[in-house]
Design a protein around this motif. Structure first.
Motif, mmCIF file in Angstrom:
data_model
loop_
_atom_site.group_PDB
_atom_site.id
_atom_site.type_symbol
_atom_site.label_atom_id
_atom_site.label_comp_id
_atom_site.label_asym_id
_atom_site.label_seq_id
_atom_site.Cartn_x
_atom_site.Cartn_y
_atom_site.Cartn_z
ATOM 1 N N LEU A 1 -22.089 -20.626 27.189
ATOM 2 C CA LEU A 1 -20.893 -19.963 27.698
ATOM 3 C C LEU A 1 -21.331 -18.678 28.395
ATOM 4 O O LEU A 1 -22.340 -18.073 28.033
ATOM 5 C CB LEU A 1 -19.920 -19.609 26.566
ATOM 6 N N SER A 2 -20.566 -18.266 29.380
ATOM 7 C CA SER A 2 -20.904 -17.027 30.081
ATOM 8 C C SER A 2 -19.678 -16.512 30.816
ATOM 9 O O SER A 2 -18.808 -17.282 31.235
ATOM 10 C CB SER A 2 -22.046 -17.281 31.082
ATOM 11 N N ASP A 3 -19.599 -15.194 30.955
ATOM 12 C CA ASP A 3 -18.573 -14.566 31.809
ATOM 13 C C ASP A 3 -17.160 -15.001 31.429
ATOM 14 O O ASP A 3 -16.401 -15.503 32.254
ATOM 15 C CB ASP A 3 -18.861 -14.885 33.276
ATOM 16 N N ILE A 4 -16.816 -14.792 30.165
ATOM 17 C CA ILE A 4 -15.459 -15.091 29.697
ATOM 18 C C ILE A 4 -14.495 -13.971 30.106
ATOM 19 O O ILE A 4 -13.344 -14.206 30.447
ATOM 20 C CB ILE A 4 -15.452 -15.308 28.180
ATOM 21 N N HIS A 5 -14.947 -12.736 30.061
ATOM 22 C CA HIS A 5 -14.184 -11.573 30.553
ATOM 23 C C HIS A 5 -12.824 -11.430 29.882
ATOM 24 O O HIS A 5 -11.785 -11.373 30.552
ATOM 25 C CB HIS A 5 -14.019 -11.651 32.073
ATOM 26 N N LEU A 6 -12.835 -11.363 28.553
ATOM 27 C CA LEU A 6 -11.596 -11.048 27.848
ATOM 28 C C LEU A 6 -11.075 -9.700 28.345
ATOM 29 O O LEU A 6 -11.811 -8.715 28.397
ATOM 30 C CB LEU A 6 -11.853 -10.970 26.345
ATOM 31 N N GLY A 7 -9.789 -9.657 28.715
ATOM 32 C CA GLY A 7 -9.256 -8.420 29.281
ATOM 33 C C GLY A 7 -7.856 -8.610 29.820
ATOM 34 O O GLY A 7 -7.070 -9.399 29.273
ATOM 35 N N PRO A 8 -7.518 -7.933 30.902
ATOM 36 C CA PRO A 8 -6.128 -7.948 31.386
ATOM 37 C C PRO A 8 -5.620 -9.293 31.851
ATOM 38 O O PRO A 8 -4.419 -9.547 31.806
ATOM 39 C CB PRO A 8 -6.143 -6.928 32.544
ATOM 40 N N THR A 9 -6.501 -10.203 32.314
ATOM 41 C CA THR A 9 -6.026 -11.508 32.808
ATOM 42 C C THR A 9 -6.581 -12.681 32.014
ATOM 43 O O THR A 9 -6.327 -13.833 32.380
ATOM 44 C CB THR A 9 -6.391 -11.686 34.298
ATOM 45 N N VAL A 10 -7.325 -12.429 30.955
ATOM 46 C CA VAL A 10 -7.847 -13.501 30.087
ATOM 47 C C VAL A 10 -7.494 -13.145 28.650
ATOM 48 O O VAL A 10 -7.968 -12.132 28.123
ATOM 49 C CB VAL A 10 -9.368 -13.667 30.235
ATOM 50 N N GLY A 11 -6.662 -13.972 28.035
ATOM 51 C CA GLY A 11 -6.176 -13.657 26.703
ATOM 52 C C GLY A 11 -6.582 -14.653 25.648
ATOM 53 O O GLY A 11 -7.480 -15.488 25.825
ATOM 54 N N ARG A 12 -5.874 -14.590 24.545
ATOM 55 C CA ARG A 12 -6.239 -15.375 23.364
ATOM 56 C C ARG A 12 -6.095 -16.881 23.599
ATOM 57 O O ARG A 12 -6.946 -17.662 23.153
ATOM 58 C CB ARG A 12 -5.375 -14.940 22.181
ATOM 59 N N SER A 13 -5.045 -17.314 24.269
ATOM 60 C CA SER A 13 -4.830 -18.749 24.443
ATOM 61 C C SER A 13 -5.957 -19.396 25.235
ATOM 62 O O SER A 13 -6.372 -20.520 24.924
ATOM 63 C CB SER A 13 -3.482 -19.006 25.136
ATOM 64 N N ARG A 14 -6.477 -18.694 26.242
ATOM 65 C CA ARG A 14 -7.602 -19.239 27.010
ATOM 66 C C ARG A 14 -8.850 -19.327 26.138
ATOM 67 O O ARG A 14 -9.591 -20.313 26.202
ATOM 68 C CB ARG A 14 -7.861 -18.369 28.241
ATOM 69 N N LEU A 15 -9.086 -18.318 25.307
ATOM 70 C CA LEU A 15 -10.246 -18.349 24.416
ATOM 71 C C LEU A 15 -10.108 -19.454 23.377
ATOM 72 O O LEU A 15 -11.087 -20.118 23.029
ATOM 73 C CB LEU A 15 -10.424 -16.988 23.740
ATOM 74 N N GLU A 16 -8.909 -19.675 22.862
ATOM 75 C CA GLU A 16 -8.691 -20.767 21.902
ATOM 76 C C GLU A 16 -9.022 -22.118 22.531
ATOM 77 O O GLU A 16 -9.616 -22.986 21.871
ATOM 78 C CB GLU A 16 -7.231 -20.752 21.422
ATOM 79 N N LEU A 17 -8.647 -22.299 23.791
ATOM 80 C CA LEU A 17 -8.977 -23.538 24.497
ATOM 81 C C LEU A 17 -10.487 -23.719 24.594
ATOM 82 O O LEU A 17 -11.011 -24.819 24.350
ATOM 83 C CB LEU A 17 -8.347 -23.522 25.889
ATOM 84 N N ILE A 18 -11.200 -22.657 24.941
ATOM 85 C CA ILE A 18 -12.654 -22.726 25.073
ATOM 86 C C ILE A 18 -13.306 -23.080 23.736
ATOM 87 O O ILE A 18 -14.179 -23.947 23.663
ATOM 88 C CB ILE A 18 -13.204 -21.384 25.603
ATOM 89 N N VAL A 19 -12.876 -22.417 22.670
ATOM 90 C CA VAL A 19 -13.441 -22.685 21.341
ATOM 91 C C VAL A 19 -13.172 -24.134 20.936
ATOM 92 O O VAL A 19 -14.052 -24.813 20.386
ATOM 93 C CB VAL A 19 -12.856 -21.702 20.306
ATOM 94 N N HIS A 20 -11.981 -24.631 21.207
ATOM 95 C CA HIS A 20 -11.647 -26.029 20.888
ATOM 96 C C HIS A 20 -12.570 -26.991 21.639
ATOM 97 O O HIS A 20 -13.073 -27.967 21.055
ATOM 98 C CB HIS A 20 -10.186 -26.299 21.250
ATOM 99 N N MET A 21 -12.818 -26.720 22.921
ATOM 100 C CA MET A 21 -13.690 -27.589 23.715
ATOM 101 C C MET A 21 -15.133 -27.521 23.215
ATOM 102 O O MET A 21 -15.830 -28.545 23.160
ATOM 103 C CB MET A 21 -13.616 -27.182 25.189
ATOM 104 N N VAL A 22 -15.587 -26.331 22.843
ATOM 105 C CA VAL A 22 -16.949 -26.183 22.312
ATOM 106 C C VAL A 22 -17.105 -26.964 21.016
ATOM 107 O O VAL A 22 -18.096 -27.667 20.806
ATOM 108 C CB VAL A 22 -17.279 -24.687 22.104
ATOM 109 N N ASN A 23 -16.137 -26.855 20.146
ATOM 110 C CA ASN A 23 -16.218 -27.554 18.849
ATOM 111 C C ASN A 23 -16.263 -29.071 19.020
ATOM 112 O O ASN A 23 -16.881 -29.779 18.229
ATOM 113 C CB ASN A 23 -15.045 -27.155 17.967
#
Length: 454
Positions: free
Chosen positions: A226-248
């Motif tokens: 994984l690289s360049d996720i950039h949690l911040g003003p336009t990337v929130g929790r729901s997008r990160l949850e999707l990524i973690v689900h796909m990784v798992n």
């Protein structure tokens, strides 16, 4: 008397030149403060100063482009006799609002970071992306029109001494208006496509890499990059949850995050980053810093927070990766600080390949995490025995025309590269995006790397 002459001379300069001078002043003030204030003030104060200076610098650059956009899309267009006063006024208001949103984009990084992106942050960064595309097309069409006009006049330019700013004004107003309309239309189409492309889930890309010295017991080891996720003003929790689900779902042996996880402080992203706690890997998850992680001026707190989420930071260090049945067969997984840590004079940080590889056995394979491709090249020059370097940073350009610049300034742009006889570099295009919620010419990626015995 001399000061009056200087003031008079400055008064005669165009607005664009004055803004360019102001931009230069802000840039040099950043360089000076990085040097003179590095040890004089605490890190939190320096972080605030850096953010203010960066905000001024970005908006100074944007102001130059905004003046250009206004001239090309408003001044010439609204002077046309075919346009009514009401339409001209509405168009002025639309362009003004568009420019205000673009200029306010970086402000959202300070005030609009939450569990899910605010609509204002998404709109502002979308306008910033459209702004970049529009400036490019306006300038490109202006250059083409200028060249066409002078080439078609008796086969040679008629006014060789025409000043540079006449690239725009030299084109007949009707032709200039057509160019502006075409540039706006292309910008709207590409912006819509870029938004749709960036909203898609990351693409899972499977890559098989032969790794020199890889023991047979570690053949087919799976690393998820994984690289360049950039949690911040336009990337929130729901997008990160999707990524973690796909990784798992990939059932990884190792998960690595090659920098630029965040664009803000831990305190603002505690709940946003919580899904990382659920990310699964059989042999461990690891992280190295990117340049944006240092821009937060909160790296040490991020290190502590990531450890609490079962992710091990590699701060110019390494870890042994092995399967329980054969502990004597292992890979040295190393990571270096980002190149810009030293430039920002971040205390106790800076790329150090020698320290990162201390204890790595020469007869066993080495994998290095280095956020920037330039760092990958430097590391391989220093240690040619590194078998594989995993990087990110480029975003594969993310949007056109930034992709041209990213291609030119990075030794490795995107994908897999062979360096010498025994080393390889893989550059991820990024797992999400930075700020602008758009992608043109690339797709967000989760990379599934299978290591093979040569």
């Amino acid at each position: 008397m001399e000061s009056r002459k200087i003031m008079y001379s400055l008064g005669k300069l165009s607005v664009e030149v004055k803004v360019a001078i102001a931009t230069g002043v802000v840039f040099f003030s950043m360089l000076i403060s990085r040097t003179l204030l590095s040890d004089a003030v605490d890190i939190d104060t320096r972080a605030k100063l850096f953010r203010v200076q960066f905000l001024l610098l970005v908006n100074s650059f944007l102001l130059i482009g905004s003046l250009y956009i206004w001239k090309r899309t408003v001044s010439a267009f609204t002077r046309s006799r075919c346009v009514s006063q009401r339409v001209a006024l509405c168009w002025r208001l639309v362009v003004m609002l568009f420019l205000v949103f673009a200029h306010s984009s970086y402000l959202t990084m300070f005030y609009l970071v939450a569990e899910e992106p605010y609509w204002l942050a998404m709109v502002s960064y979308t306008c910033l992306g459209a702004y970049i595309i529009l400036v490019f097309f306006l300038f490109a069409f202006g250059c083409v029109g200028y060249c066409h006009k002078h080439i078609t006049q008796d086969g040679s330019p008629s006014k060789p001494d025409l000043p540079a700013e006449a690239i725009v004004s030299a084109v007949p107003s009707s032709s200039s208006n057509r160019q502006a309309i075409l540039a706006v239309a292309l910008t709207v189409v590409l912006t819509a496509f870029g938004l749709m492309n960036a909203s898609l889930p990351p693409e899972v890309v499977r890559v098989e890499i032969p790794l020199p010295k890889l023991p047979p017991s570690l053949d087919n080891l799976k690393i998820v990059l994984l690289s360049d996720i950039h949690l911040g003003p336009t990337v929130g929790r729901s997008r990160l949850e999707l990524i973690v689900h796909m990784v798992n779902n990939l059932d990884a042996d190792v998960v690595v995050i090659a920098g630029d996880l965040t664009d803000s402080q831990v305190s603002r992203l505690l709940t946003v980053s919580e899904p990382l706690r659920n990310m699964k890997s059989k042999l461990g998850s690891y992280f190295v810093t990117g340049n944006h992680d240092y821009y937060t001026a909160d790296v040490e707190r991020w290190y502590s927070h990531l450890r609490s989420l079962n992710i091990q930071p590699l701060h110019n260090g390494n870890a042994r990766v092995f399967r329980a049945e054969r502990k004597e067969d292992w890979i040295c997984l190393a990571g270096v600080d980002d190149l810009e840590a030293r430039m920002l004079r971040y205390p106790g940080h800076g790329m150090d390949v020698k320290k990162a590889l201390t204890g790595c056995a020469p007869e066993l394979p080495i994998i290095l995490l280095a956020h920037q491709p330039r760092a990958a090249r430097q590391a391989l020059q220093e240690r040619p025995d590194i078998g594989l370097v995993l990087s990110g940073h480029t975003h594969a350009g993310q949007i056109f025309p930034l992709s041209i610049l990213a291609y030119l300034v990075n030794p490795f742009f995107c994908g897999l590269y062979r360096v010498g006889e025994h080393s390889m570099v893989y550059v991820s295009p990024g797992t999400v995006y930075y700020g602008i919620p758009m992608r043109l010419g690339s797709r967000a990626e989760i990379t599934e790397i299978l290591l093979r015995t040569p």
